[in-house]
Design an enzyme around this catalytic site. Structure first.
Site, short mmCIF file in Angstrom:
data_model
loop_
_atom_site.label_atom_id
_atom_site.label_comp_id
_atom_site.label_asym_id
_atom_site.label_seq_id
_atom_site.Cartn_x
_atom_site.Cartn_y
_atom_site.Cartn_z
N ARG A 1 28.77 1.34 -17.17
CA ARG A 1 28.02 0.86 -16.00
C ARG A 1 27.70 -0.63 -16.09
O ARG A 1 26.64 -1.07 -15.67
CB ARG A 1 26.74 1.68 -15.83
CG ARG A 1 27.01 3.17 -15.66
CD ARG A 1 25.77 3.92 -15.28
NE ARG A 1 25.29 3.55 -13.96
CZ ARG A 1 24.04 3.75 -13.54
NH1 ARG A 1 23.16 4.28 -14.32
NH2 ARG A 1 23.70 3.39 -12.32
N GLY B 1 34.64 -1.85 -15.59
CA GLY B 1 35.63 -0.80 -15.31
C GLY B 1 35.57 0.39 -16.23
O GLY B 1 36.58 1.07 -16.42
N SER B 2 34.38 0.70 -16.75
CA SER B 2 34.30 1.79 -17.74
C SER B 2 34.68 3.14 -17.13
O SER B 2 35.38 3.94 -17.77
CB SER B 2 32.90 1.87 -18.34
OG SER B 2 31.94 2.02 -17.32
N SER B 3 34.22 3.42 -15.92
CA SER B 3 34.49 4.76 -15.36
C SER B 3 35.97 4.93 -15.06
O SER B 3 36.55 6.00 -15.33
CB SER B 3 33.64 5.03 -14.11
OG SER B 3 34.03 4.18 -13.05
N ASP C 1 39.71 -0.87 -9.42
CA ASP C 1 39.37 -0.55 -10.81
C ASP C 1 40.42 0.38 -11.42
O ASP C 1 40.86 0.18 -12.55
CB ASP C 1 37.99 0.12 -10.89
CG ASP C 1 36.85 -0.86 -10.70
OD1 ASP C 1 37.10 -1.94 -10.16
OD2 ASP C 1 35.72 -0.53 -11.10
O1 PMV Z 1 32.92 -0.99 -9.78
P1 PMV Z 1 32.89 -2.50 -9.85
O2 PMV Z 1 31.56 -3.05 -10.24
O3 PMV Z 1 34.01 -3.06 -10.64
O4 PMV Z 1 33.11 -3.02 -8.36
C1 PMV Z 1 34.31 -2.73 -7.70
C2 PMV Z 1 34.62 -3.78 -6.72
C3 PMV Z 1 34.03 -3.62 -5.33
O5 PMV Z 1 34.82 -4.46 -4.51
C4 PMV Z 1 32.58 -4.10 -5.27
C5 PMV Z 1 34.09 -2.19 -4.81
C6 PMV Z 1 35.49 -1.67 -4.55
O6 PMV Z 1 35.61 -0.46 -4.34
O7 PMV Z 1 36.45 -2.45 -4.54
#
Ligand code: PMV
Length: 321
Positions: free
Chosen positions: A94, A98-100, A147
């Site tokens: 979190r 990109g951990s999840s 991600d």
């Molecule tokens: O999950 P994060 O914190 O890497 O954010 C992803 C990037 C966003 O553009 C904010 C959301 C998305 O789905 O692309």
């Protein structure tokens, strides 16, 4: 796989978004880099349990928790029940790195291998991609998919909803400083906040379009090895993301500390609110980490490796964002 055979392993890369987060949700391009660090998962015969000791996390497929629902989505789509998963996480959870997605990709790859269904070329199947997307949807609502794409690729790429993931060329290997705010970020919450802002602030769409254009500029800077130019792009992107109100006092403090320690540019990375920042500080990487630590923040260094030219640099006139 039968008892006594070696465990099947899968790996998913952590990631940083260099530029274009939030804009990518609205069809613009973003540039992201898969990290060499990520999550390794070992699959063994079992009952659908998942353990991630580094994150003090335990779940079971279908136990009602978010992680249990994500695991369920993966094993269901891959028809890979009857396995336990043990994850070795090399990235914080979190934190916006990109951990999840890394965990989902690693579980899916380990599951496919354990069931003996791996593509002979080692390529990920559309079913695996769909399984990872379903798991990501549990955590992030309707993610753009950037991600998951970076977690699979591990390289530097340009992502848009229309074109998916395309590797791009990087002339010169660069070290990126990643600073952790210590505050968990909630991607679905931040994406929803930007959606609400768009209803109240007519210029929000213009800001998102500018962020998309910065992705073109970043692609050019990476292809030319223009580190100073990339630094200015990071600074500009942080200002635009702050205008979208997805920064925070901690993220701003990390960005300012990095600049004071010699960074040529710094910005929040990922959804914002909490999570991480990135800074480009050639020759001053250790100074940036030291400055962050002195201010009470953790951080680490990640490398963006040089690659062969892979794609023509987009022309402004082409209006790819
Ligand atoms: O999950 P994060 O914190 O890497 O954010 C992803 C990037 C966003 O553009 C904010 C959301 C998305 O789905 O692309």
């Amino acid at each position: 796989m039968t008892a006594g055979t070696p465990a099947a392993r899968g790996f998913g890369h952590g990631k940083i978004i260099l530029v274009g987060e939030h804009a990518v949700v609205y069809g613009h391009a973003a540039i992201a880099a898969g990290l060499s660090v990520g999550v390794t998962v070992e699959a063994t015969p079992g009952e659908g349990r998942l353990r991630v000791p580094a994150w003090s996390l335990e779940a079971r497929a279908g136990d009602g928790s978010d992680v249990g629902r994500a695991l369920d989505a993966i094993v269901d789509r891959l028809d890979a029940r009857g396995l336990d998963f043990l994850a070795d996480a090399g990235v914080p959870s979190r934190a916006g790195v990109g951990s999840s997605a890394a965990l989902a990709v690693a579980i899916a790859r380990a599951a496919v291998r354990a069931k003996g269904r791996e593509d002979a070329a080692g390529a990920d199947s559309p079913a695996l991609e769909a399984a990872v997307a379903a798991a990501e949807a549990v955590f992030h609502g309707t993610p753009s998919g950037i991600d998951a794409a970076a977690a699979q690729s591990g390289a530097v790429g340009r992502f848009s909803r229309a074109d998916g993931w395309r590797p791009i060329s990087v002339l010169q290997t660069m070290t990126i400083c990643v600073g952790l705010s210590g505050r968990p970020r909630d991607t679905a919450f931040q994406v929803a906040a930007v959606a609400r802002l768009r209803e109240r602030l007519p210029t929000a769409d213009g800001i998102l379009a500018l962020l998309g254009r910065l992705s073109d500029d970043a692609q050019t800077a990476l292809a030319c090895g223009d580190v100073d130019g990339l630094g200015r792009i990071l600074d500009t992107a942080h200002g635009l993301l702050a205008a979208l109100r997805v920064s925070s006092p901690e993220l701003d403090a990390l960005v300012h500390a990095a600049r004071a320690a010699g960074a040529v540019g710094a910005k929040l990375t990922g959804a914002g609110g909490g999570g991480a920042v990135i800074a480009l500080a050639p020759g001053h990487e250790r100074d940036v980490l030291a400055r962050w630590r002195a201010a009470g923040f953790d951080g680490f260094l990640a490398e963006i490796a040089a690659t062969e030219p892979a794609e023509r640099i987009p022309s402004r006139a082409g209006g790819s964002s």
